[in-house]
Design an enzyme around this catalytic site. Structure first.
Site, PDB file in Angstrom:
ATOM      1  CG  ASP A   1      18.286  11.665 -10.389  1.00 40.63           C
ATOM      2  OD1 ASP A   1      17.952  10.600 -10.883  1.00 40.63           O
ATOM      3  OD2 ASP A   1      18.024  13.131 -10.506  1.00 40.63           O
TER       4      ASP A   1
ATOM      5  CG  HIS B   1      -2.231   0.577   0.955  1.00 43.61           C
ATOM      6  ND1 HIS B   1      -2.524   1.886   1.561  1.00 43.61           N
ATOM      7  CD2 HIS B   1      -3.070   0.212   0.214  1.00 43.61           C
ATOM      8  CE1 HIS B   1      -3.884   2.181   1.236  1.00 43.61           C
ATOM      9  NE2 HIS B   1      -4.257   1.504   0.202  1.00 43.61           N
TER      10      HIS B   1
ATOM     11  CE  LYS C   1      -1.605   4.636  -1.292  1.00 47.12           C
ATOM     12  NZ  LYS C   1      -2.389   4.460  -0.063  1.00 47.12           N
TER      13      LYS C   1
END
Length: 225
Positions: free
Chosen positions: A157, A150, A152
């Site tokens: 870089d 779940h 996000k």
């Protein structure tokens, strides 16, 4: 004579002090590290054309009906993602937004190394962009656990963290109350890098599905006569 000498010494001291202060100011201005980027984006985002982000040279050549030249939370998110020059590690639950997919594909075309971790159930739903990324040659791994992946977040870089409640879907961007934090603070970026590396290794399919190139060990059976 001694008085004149003392005056000269004091005068030289004042000049030296002034020069020292000026030099210190110059050093502080030029050697002080720049401020880390810290930015918060809230959604839903205003709906506006983002074509100029993908094709800056043709900023005014898009004739769609959406507002043009408007800076939105979504356009800022796209710009942060597209700032990647070497690597992008993405860990996301649901990914169906076509503009975000377009940004990932644009980075891939610029030879940016991309790794994507996603939830195995949501990767297969209608409209998911995971298959599009895989077809383009981008390395994608799905979680192998019994619970949802779940997260996000994305790491650009190895220095820039993008995280928050936002799923990478059109509904989340245009309809939901969501948030995104963008930061370069090392103490915040580092744990997410470590978590991504841990999950990437844990969800390596080679750990659960041995390569077909590996031949089984030869078994010799002895028959008694």
């Amino acid at each position: 004579m001694s008085v004149m000498w003392a005056v000269k010494v004091v005068g030289l001291g004042v000049v030296a002090f002034s020069l020292s202060v000026e030099l210190l100011g110059w050093l502080l201005r030029h050697l002080r590290p720049g401020r880390s980027l810290n930015e918060v984006l809230f959604f839903p985002s205003e709906v506006a054309c983002v074509e100029h982000i993908f094709t800056p040279s043709s900023r005014y050549s898009c004739f769609c009906s959406l507002p043009h030249g408007v800076e939105t939370s979504f356009s800022r998110l796209l710009l942060r993602i597209l700032s990647a020059s070497s690597t992008l590690d993405l860990c996301v639950f649901a990914f169906s937004n076509m503009d975000l997919s377009r940004a990932i594909l644009a980075l891939h075309s610029r030879s940016v190394t991309i790794r994507v971790l996603t939830d195995k159930h949501y990767a297969a739903i209608t409209g998911s962009q995971i298959g599009v990324l895989r077809k383009a040659g981008i390395c994608v791994r799905c979680d192998v656990g019994s619970v949802h992946m779940h997260h996000k977040f994305a790491v650009v870089d190895g220095r820039l963290l993008i995280t928050g409640s936002l799923n990478w879907t059109l509904t989340a961007v245009q309809s939901n109350m969501e948030n995104i934090l963008v930061t370069e603070e090392p103490d915040l970026v580092r744990p997410f890098i470590e978590e991504f590396h841990r999950l990437w290794a844990h969800n390596d399919p080679a750990r659960y599905h041995p390569s077909s190139d590996q031949k089984p060990a030869h078994i010799t059976t002895r028959t008694n006569h």
